[in-house]
Design a protein around this motif. Structure first.
Motif, mmCIF file in Angstrom:
data_model
loop_
_atom_site.group_PDB
_atom_site.id
_atom_site.type_symbol
_atom_site.label_atom_id
_atom_site.label_comp_id
_atom_site.label_asym_id
_atom_site.label_seq_id
_atom_site.Cartn_x
_atom_site.Cartn_y
_atom_site.Cartn_z
ATOM 1 N N ASP A 107 0.825 -1.199 0.000
ATOM 2 C CA ASP A 107 0.000 0.000 0.000
ATOM 3 C C ASP A 107 0.862 1.253 0.000
ATOM 4 O OD1 ASP A 107 0.917 0.408 2.546
ATOM 5 O OD2 ASP A 107 -0.861 -0.403 3.526
ATOM 6 N N ASP A 108 0.216 2.432 -0.194
ATOM 7 C CA ASP A 108 0.968 3.682 -0.291
ATOM 8 C C ASP A 108 1.695 4.005 0.991
ATOM 9 O OD1 ASP A 108 0.185 4.010 -2.856
ATOM 10 O OD2 ASP A 108 -1.518 5.328 -2.394
ATOM 11 N N ARG A 109 1.117 3.611 2.150
ATOM 12 C CA ARG A 109 1.752 3.946 3.414
ATOM 13 C C ARG A 109 3.118 3.303 3.541
ATOM 14 N NH1 ARG A 109 -1.084 1.827 8.762
ATOM 15 N NH2 ARG A 109 -0.262 -0.097 7.878
ATOM 16 N N ALA A 110 3.270 2.066 3.008
ATOM 17 C CA ALA A 110 4.557 1.385 3.082
ATOM 18 C C ALA A 110 5.583 2.035 2.182
ATOM 19 C CB ALA A 110 4.381 -0.086 2.702
ATOM 20 N N ARG A 111 5.108 2.698 1.089
ATOM 21 C CA ARG A 111 6.052 3.309 0.142
ATOM 22 C C ARG A 111 6.395 4.749 0.509
ATOM 23 N NH1 ARG A 111 2.580 0.730 -3.596
ATOM 24 N NH2 ARG A 111 1.529 2.714 -3.998
ATOM 25 N N THR A 112 5.401 5.486 1.000
ATOM 26 C CA THR A 112 5.610 6.911 1.229
ATOM 27 C C THR A 112 5.244 7.280 2.648
ATOM 28 O OG1 THR A 112 5.036 7.316 -1.059
ATOM 29 C CG2 THR A 112 5.043 9.225 0.407
ATOM 30 N N PRO A 113 6.231 7.510 3.545
ATOM 31 C CA PRO A 113 5.908 7.870 4.918
ATOM 32 C C PRO A 113 5.094 9.152 4.966
ATOM 33 C CG PRO A 113 8.238 7.322 4.688
ATOM 34 C CD PRO A 113 7.665 7.431 3.303
ATOM 35 N N ARG A 114 4.053 9.177 5.832
ATOM 36 C CA ARG A 114 3.297 10.406 5.989
ATOM 37 C C ARG A 114 3.813 11.167 7.200
ATOM 38 N NH1 ARG A 114 -0.861 10.158 9.805
ATOM 39 N NH2 ARG A 114 -1.390 8.077 10.563
ATOM 40 N N GLN A 115 3.456 12.431 7.303
ATOM 41 C CA GLN A 115 4.111 13.302 8.259
ATOM 42 C C GLN A 115 3.425 13.349 9.618
ATOM 43 O OE1 GLN A 115 4.767 17.127 6.380
ATOM 44 N NE2 GLN A 115 6.776 16.432 5.791
ATOM 45 N N ASP B 24 13.338 1.712 7.892
ATOM 46 C CA ASP B 24 13.651 1.041 6.640
ATOM 47 C C ASP B 24 14.235 2.046 5.642
ATOM 48 O OD1 ASP B 24 11.483 2.549 5.799
ATOM 49 O OD2 ASP B 24 10.120 0.852 5.684
ATOM 50 N N ASP B 25 14.544 1.572 4.428
ATOM 51 C CA ASP B 25 15.181 2.435 3.433
ATOM 52 C C ASP B 25 14.318 3.648 3.089
ATOM 53 O OD1 ASP B 25 17.338 0.782 3.353
ATOM 54 O OD2 ASP B 25 16.922 -0.070 1.372
ATOM 55 N N ALA B 26 13.009 3.418 2.932
ATOM 56 C CA ALA B 26 12.124 4.514 2.537
ATOM 57 C C ALA B 26 12.088 5.594 3.614
ATOM 58 C CB ALA B 26 10.716 3.991 2.267
ATOM 59 N N LEU B 27 12.028 5.174 4.879
ATOM 60 C CA LEU B 27 11.979 6.147 5.964
ATOM 61 C C LEU B 27 13.310 6.874 6.112
ATOM 62 C CD1 LEU B 27 10.476 7.497 8.228
ATOM 63 C CD2 LEU B 27 11.011 5.550 9.713
ATOM 64 N N LEU B 28 14.424 6.139 6.026
ATOM 65 C CA LEU B 28 15.737 6.792 6.112
ATOM 66 C C LEU B 28 15.904 7.821 4.998
ATOM 67 C CD1 LEU B 28 18.436 4.122 7.055
ATOM 68 C CD2 LEU B 28 17.736 6.137 8.356
ATOM 69 N N ALA B 29 15.498 7.457 3.777
ATOM 70 C CA ALA B 29 15.619 8.387 2.654
ATOM 71 C C ALA B 29 14.774 9.629 2.896
ATOM 72 C CB ALA B 29 15.204 7.696 1.355
ATOM 73 N N ALA B 30 13.564 9.438 3.422
ATOM 74 C CA ALA B 30 12.689 10.583 3.696
ATOM 75 C C ALA B 30 13.269 11.465 4.794
ATOM 76 C CB ALA B 30 11.298 10.084 4.083
ATOM 77 N N VAL B 31 13.831 10.843 5.825
ATOM 78 C CA VAL B 31 14.444 11.600 6.926
ATOM 79 C C VAL B 31 15.628 12.413 6.409
ATOM 80 C CG1 VAL B 31 15.767 11.373 9.063
ATOM 81 C CG2 VAL B 31 13.665 10.068 8.761
ATOM 82 N N LEU B 32 16.503 11.770 5.637
ATOM 83 C CA LEU B 32 17.667 12.480 5.098
ATOM 84 C C LEU B 32 17.235 13.646 4.211
ATOM 85 C CD1 LEU B 32 19.895 9.406 4.176
ATOM 86 C CD2 LEU B 32 20.447 11.150 5.886
#
Length: 237
Positions: free
Chosen positions: A2-10, A164-172
């Motif tokens: 689902d989208d939540r797993a791909r794109t972290p929400r704020q 995970d990778d998606a969250l780390l990338a979003a944080v960075l």
């Protein structure tokens, strides 16, 4: 997926260079969404206490502070607890947050463990709540007091995983943006694949890259990122 797993929400995120008290920029992902739901569920918890547990750098302390702000609760270090000081420190508070609670399992922390037992009872008698953060779930804590173990065994325990990778990338991406540092996606990918998987490490790495780029008057590149990670490796050897 689902989208939540791909794109972290704020939601709010604990970043080293600014306070982590609000809810306007925290990144929610599968590794932490259950814990956030429990924080949002307060004050309708089914027990007087809730335990957040997970590895270092996964966001426990930040969620502790988010809840403390919402619940108007003091935040205490577990090792600072003392029975004779509880009444004075607690005052009329109806909620308390305690960080690093599992450190009280050692024999030299027996007094603080007694204080945690009394604090739990005080919150229960007041109809208040106690939020604890620890690396391990209470079932793995080696407390000497059977009565404390039984109380904590009845408390909901919610785990947080490493980002995970998606969250780390979003944080960075957010951290670089906060510092107004233009960074290409190749740098984010390079760091995500090689850095320690914690929010604290992300903050340190971005701050180091900011300083180095400023000192050398150059933009942040993969080569610069490699130097910072190599330096971080040397510091931790």
């Amino acid at each position: 997926m689902d989208d939540r797993a791909r794109t972290p929400r704020q939601l709010p995120l604990d970043l080293p260079h600014r306070p982590a008290r609000g809810r306007d920029d925290f990144l929610l992902a599968p590794c932490n969404d259950e814990a956030v739901r429990w924080i949002d569920l307060w004050p309708s918890w089914p027990a007087p206490a809730l335990v957040l547990h997970g590895p270092g750098g996964c966001g426990k302390t930040h969620l502790l502070n988010v809840w403390a702000t919402r619940a108007d609760a003091p935040v205490w270090e577990a090792g600072e607890l003392a029975v004779e000081d509880l009444d004075r420190r607690l005052g009329a508070a109806m909620a308390v947050a305690v960080d690093h609670a599992d450190t009280l399992a050692s024999e030299d922390r027996a007094e603080a463990g007694d204080a945690l037992f009394h604090l739990y009872n005080m919150m229960r008698e007041r109809g208040g709540h106690l939020l604890l953060a620890a690396r391990e779930a209470p079932a793995r804590w080696a407390f000497g007091r059977a009565d404390l173990r039984s109380r904590l065994a009845a408390a909901p325990a919610v785990g947080l995983g490493a980002p995970d990778d998606a969250l780390l990338a979003a944080v960075l991406t957010k951290l670089f943006g906060d510092r107004q540092l233009p960074v290409g996606p190749e740098v984010i990918r390079y760091l995500t694949a090689r850095m320690p998987r914690t929010f604290a490490a992300a903050g340190t790495i971005v701050a180091d890259l900011d300083r180095l780029a400023l000192a050398e008057r150059r933009r942040v590149t993969t080569a610069l990122a490699r130097r910072v990670l190599d330096e971080e490796d040397r510091r931790t050897e």
